[in-house]
Design a protein around this motif. Structure first.
Motif, short mmCIF file in Angstrom:
data_model
loop_
_atom_site.label_atom_id
_atom_site.label_comp_id
_atom_site.label_asym_id
_atom_site.label_seq_id
_atom_site.Cartn_x
_atom_site.Cartn_y
_atom_site.Cartn_z
N THR A 18 4.38 2.55 0.52
CA THR A 18 3.34 3.25 1.27
C THR A 18 3.59 4.74 1.33
OG1 THR A 18 4.59 2.75 3.26
CG2 THR A 18 2.70 1.35 2.80
N PRO A 19 3.70 5.41 0.18
CA PRO A 19 3.84 6.87 0.27
C PRO A 19 2.54 7.46 0.81
CG PRO A 19 3.46 6.22 -2.00
CD PRO A 19 3.61 4.96 -1.22
N PHE A 20 2.63 8.57 1.54
CA PHE A 20 1.41 9.24 1.97
C PHE A 20 0.87 10.01 0.76
CE2 PHE A 20 3.82 9.16 6.11
CZ PHE A 20 3.14 8.06 6.57
N PRO A 21 -0.30 9.63 0.29
CA PRO A 21 -0.75 10.09 -1.03
C PRO A 21 -1.04 11.58 -1.13
CG PRO A 21 -2.45 8.79 0.04
CD PRO A 21 -1.24 8.69 0.90
N THR A 22 -1.33 12.22 0.00
CA THR A 22 -1.64 13.64 -0.11
C THR A 22 -0.38 14.51 -0.02
OG1 THR A 22 -2.04 13.72 2.25
CG2 THR A 22 -3.95 13.42 0.84
N MET A 23 0.76 13.88 0.25
CA MET A 23 1.97 14.66 0.44
C MET A 23 2.85 14.63 -0.80
SD MET A 23 3.32 13.64 4.20
CE MET A 23 2.25 13.47 5.60
N ALA A 25 8.70 13.57 6.57
CA ALA A 25 7.57 13.37 7.48
C ALA A 25 8.03 12.95 8.87
CB ALA A 25 6.62 12.33 6.91
N GLN A 51 -1.30 2.37 5.38
CA GLN A 51 -1.03 3.78 5.60
C GLN A 51 -0.77 4.06 7.07
OE1 GLN A 51 -0.98 6.68 3.56
NE2 GLN A 51 -0.63 5.19 1.96
N MET A 95 -1.07 12.54 10.13
CA MET A 95 -0.17 12.29 9.00
C MET A 95 -0.79 11.36 7.97
SD MET A 95 3.48 10.34 9.17
CE MET A 95 4.48 11.60 9.90
N ARG A 109 -9.86 12.64 3.93
CA ARG A 109 -10.44 13.99 3.88
C ARG A 109 -11.58 14.11 2.88
NH1 ARG A 109 -5.50 16.94 0.50
NH2 ARG A 109 -5.92 15.76 -1.38
#
Lengths: 278, 334
Positions: A121-126, A134, B215, B232, B239
Motif C-alpha cells: 500500500t504505497p501512497f501513490p502520489t508520494m 510519512a 489506502q 496523507m 485529487r
C-alpha cells in the motif's frame, strides 16, 4: 539465495530455544489478549481468544480462510474502530495496559503497533522517500538530517535500500510488487513500533520476494515482536517461534511452532497441518 | 462419439434446443448494431450541428470584424455605431465564474469530506439529498431569491458599509468598487458560487469515496489522526477527481444564464467594477436576443454563442485531461 534459507531453521542453540509458552515470566510479555471477542453485529469474528506474545518473538497465526485470523490481528491495533459494525470485547494488554481502555488514544497505539497489509500500500502520489518518512512527519519530525537517517535505516532493515538508494525521489508506484511490499514494511518500521502485525505479507509476492521478506522477519525479530498471518504452513514453520491455530473464530491451539507442527495436541490442528482440510 | 456424461441421458441438449433461424441469427445482430451505431453517431452529429448553426449564423459578424477582433473588441453598440465586440462579456463571464469557483471550492470540498468521511450515515444521507435539492432549484427561482433577498441584504450589510468606508479612507478604491446598488458583478459571482457548490461537492465526494480502503488503512496503521488520513492518503489519491469536478463546475458557472442575467445589472460597456453592473456572454444573449432587429446584431449574438461553445469545449477537455493526468488507478470520475 538458497544458502540464506538456513537461518530460519530453528536451531537448538541456547539462546534461541523458545521458552514453552505457558511458563512465561510476566516481564517477557509484550502484548497479550485476554478473552478477546470480536463481533460483527451478532456474528462472531473471533471468540474468547487469549494469547500472550513474548517480547522479540515471531508468532504465526494459521488457519483456513474465514477463521478469524485477520479479525484477531486487526483487534491488536484497534483497526476495528474504523468498522462501524465491529465490536470488541475482552482486553488487549500492551505492556499490561488495556489498549481498549477509555483513556487510551488509538492513534498512539497504532504508532506503537505497526501493521503491514496483504497488498502493498504505497501512497501513490508520494516518492519512495516520502513514503518511508510519512509516519515520522506525522509525529512532527521535520529535521532533514533525522529523516534522511531514519529513511536509510528503515530501508536497510527492509532490505530495500541498495535497490532504491539512487532513486529515492522517484514515485513509489514505480517499484515492483515485492519492492512495494518491502517499502510498506520500511514505512511501518520507520516509526520504530514495538510490535509489528503482518497480514499475509507475502501472499501477493513471488518466491524470491517472499524469501527476502522472511529473511527480514528473522532480522527484525532481534528488536521487535512480530505477529504474522500466513496461509503457507512452511512459512509459518520457517519464520515463527510460536504458532496459533484458528478455526471458525476459535483459537484451537497455541504453542511452540516446532511442537505444534510435529506433535499437535488437537485433532483439528493435525488435520489442518497435514492438509486434510483448509 | 458423445462425451461420457451425455451417453445415458435420454435427451441431449442438442435435441431439445431449437436452433434460431437464420434471420434471427444474422439480421437481428445487424439491426441491433446499426441502431446502436446510428444513435451513437447522432450525438456527435448533434454537437457538430449546434456548432455549425452557431458558426453559420454568427458568420456575418465574424466576417465583418474577424474572429479575433470580435473576441477582444471592447465596443458593443447595437444602437448607433453597430459595432460589436465580445470582450466585455468574455471578461464578465471569466471573472464571475472563476471567482465563483474560488469562493465555492473550499466550502464544497469541506462538505464533501464531511459527508463522505465524518458524518454519521443518516446525516450524510440528509446532506446528499439537500445538495441534490439545491442543484434542482430552477435558476430563475434562485434569480428571484437573489433579487428580493440576497441582493438587498448584500447591499445593506456589505456593499454600502464598504463603500462608505472607502469614501472617507480610500477614495482611490471607489472606481474599482463601483456603484453599490446591489445588482452587479459581486452579487452574480456569489449566486454563481452558491449554484455550483452542489456540483463541486457531489463530484468531490465521488472522488473521495473511490479511494480504496487499503489506502486509508495504511495511513491509519501509521498512527494518523482522521485529518492526517485525509491529508496523507485520501485527498492525494482523489485529487484528480476533485480537480476535474471543480473544472466541470466552472463549466456550469460559465454557462449559467438566468440567475446571472437577473442579478448582474446588465451593462454592456467596460470598465466593470466589483459592486457595479456587468454582463456575461449568456446574459447578453438572453437579454438582447428578442430585441435584435439588425442582422449584424443578431449575428453577433450568435457569434458570442459560438465563442461560448468553444469555451465549454475547452473547459471539458481540460477537466478530462486533468482527471487523466492526476488520477491514480480507480480515482477517475469521468
Amino acid at each position: 539465495m538458497e544458502t540464506k534459507v538456513k537461518p530460519f531453521r530453528i536451531k537448538a542453540s541456547e539462546n534461541n530455544i523458545p521458552k514453552p509458552i505457558n511458563d512465561l515470566s510476566k516481564m517477557d510479555i509484550r502484548l497479550e489478549t485476554k478473552n478477546l471477542t470480536v463481533k460483527y453485529g451478532s456474528v462472531y469474528g473471533v471468540r474468547d481468544v487469549s494469547i500472550p506474545f513474548r517480547n522479540k518473538t515471531v508468532t504465526a497465526l494459521i488457519g483456513p480462510s474465514g477463521c478469524g485470523k485477520t479479525t484477531y490481528l486487526r483487534a491488536l491495533n484497534r483497526m476495528h474502530d474504523l468498522t462501524r459494525e465491529a465490536k470488541v470485547e475482552g482486553a488487549v494488554l500492551l505492556e499490561n495496559k488495556n489498549i481498549y481502555d477509555a483513556d487510551i488514544n488509538p492513534v498512539i497505539i497504532r504508532r506503537k503497533v505497526g501493521m503491514v497489509f496483504q497488498k502493498p500500500t504505497p501512497f501513490p502520489t508520494m516518492s519512495i522517500y516520502d513514503n518511508v518518512v510519512a509516519g515520522l512527519k506525522l509525529v512532527g519530525i521535520r529535521n532533514k538530517g533525522i529523516l534522511d537517517e531514519v529513511c536509510e535505516k528503515a530501508l536497510n532493515q527492509a532490505a530495500l535500500f541498495d535497490e532504491v538508494k539512487d532513486r529515492l525521489k522517484s514515485p513509489a508506484v514505480s517499484l515492483s510488487g515485492g519492492q512495494q511490499q518491502r517499502l510498506s514494511i520500511a514505512r511501518a518500521l520507520a516509526v520504530e513500533p514495538e510490535v509489528l502485525l503482518m497480514d499475509e505479507p507475502t501472499s501477493s509476492l513471488d518466491p524470491q520476494a517472499t524469501l527476502r521478506i522472511e529473511e527480514l522477519i528473522h532480522t527484525l525479530k532481534k528488536d521487535i515482536t512480530i505477529i504474522i498471518i500466513t496461509h503457507n504452513m512452511q512459512q509459518a514453520a520457517r519464520v515463527s517461534d510460536n504458532t496459533a491455530f484458528f478455526y471458525v473464530g476459535d483459537l484451537i491451539e497455541v504453542g511452540e511452532t516446532k511442537s505444534l507442527f510435529t506433535n499437535p495436541k488437537k485433532k483439528q490442528t493435525e488435520d489442518y497441518i497435514t492438509g486434510r482440510f483448509g | 462419439m458423445k462425451p461420457e456424461h451425455q451417453k445415458d441421458s435420454k435427451t441431449s441438449v442438442n435435441e431439445v434446443q431449437k436452433l434460431p433461424n437464420i434471420i434471427y441469427l444474422w439480421l437481428g445482430d445487424k439491426i441491433f448494431s446499426v441502431v446502436v451505431v446510428l444513435l451513437g453517431i447522432s450525438i456527435i452529429l448533434l454537437a457538430l450541428g449546434m456548432a455549425w448553426v452557431l458558426l453559420d449564423e454568427g458568420g456575418l459578424a465574424l466576417r465583418e470584424f474577424g474572429f479575433f477582433s470580435f473576441v477582444i473588441g471592447t465596443t458593443w453598440d447595437p444602437a448607433v455605431q453597430l459595432a460589436f465586440g465580445a470582450w466585455p462579456f468574455f471578461f464578465g463571464t471569466i471573472a464571475t465564474s472563476t471567482f465563483a469557483l474560488l469562493i465555492a471550492f473550499f466550502p464544497a470540498l469541506a462538505v464533501a469530506i464531511f459527508s463522505a468521511e465524518y458524518a454519521p450515515r443518516w446525516l450524510a444521507g440528509m446532506i446528499d439529498n439537500l445538495i441534490q435539492l439545491i442543484a434542482a432549484i430552477p435558476s430563475v427561482v434562485i434569480g428571484i431569491w437573489g433579487i428580493f433577498v440576497l441582493a438587498p441584504w448584500l447591499r445593506d450589510s456589505i456593499y454600502m458599509p464598504v463603500y462608505v468606508w472607502a469614501e472617507t479612507n480610500a477614495a482611490g478604491l471607489l472606481p474599482i468598487l463601483g456603484n453599490p446598488i446591489g445588482y452587479g458583478m459581486a452579487t452574480a459571482t456569489i449566486v454563481l458560487a452558491l449554484m455550483i457548490v452542489p456540483y463541486t461537492t457531489a463530484l468531490a465526494k465521488d472522488a473521495i469515496k473511490s479511494v480504496p480502503k487499503e489506502q486509508r488503512e495504511a495511513s491509519w496503521a501509521l498512527g494518523s489522526t482522521r485529518w492526517e488520513v485525509m491529508r496523507m492518503a485520501v485527498l492525494p489519491y482523489a485529487r484528480g477527481g476533485i480537480m476535474a469536478g471543480a473544472i466541470l463546475s466552472l463549466g456550469r458557472a460559465i454557462g449559467e444564464t438566468m440567475a446571472v442575467a437577473m442579478l448582474i445589472g446588465n451593462k454592456n460597456t467596460l470598465p466593470f467594477s466589483i459592486f457595479g453592473a456587468g454582463a456575461t456572454m449568456p446574459s447578453v444573449i438572453v437579454n438582447e436576443f428578442r430585441e435584435a432587429v439588425e442582422s449584424l446584431h443578431l449575428s453577433s449574438l450568435m457569434a458570442i454563442g459560438f465563442v461560448l461553445f468553444l469555451i465549454a469545449l475547452v473547459v471539458n477537455l481540460t477537466a478530462a485531461y486533468i482527471n487523466r493526468k492526476l488520477s491514480i488507478g480507480g480515482g477517475q470520475i469521468l
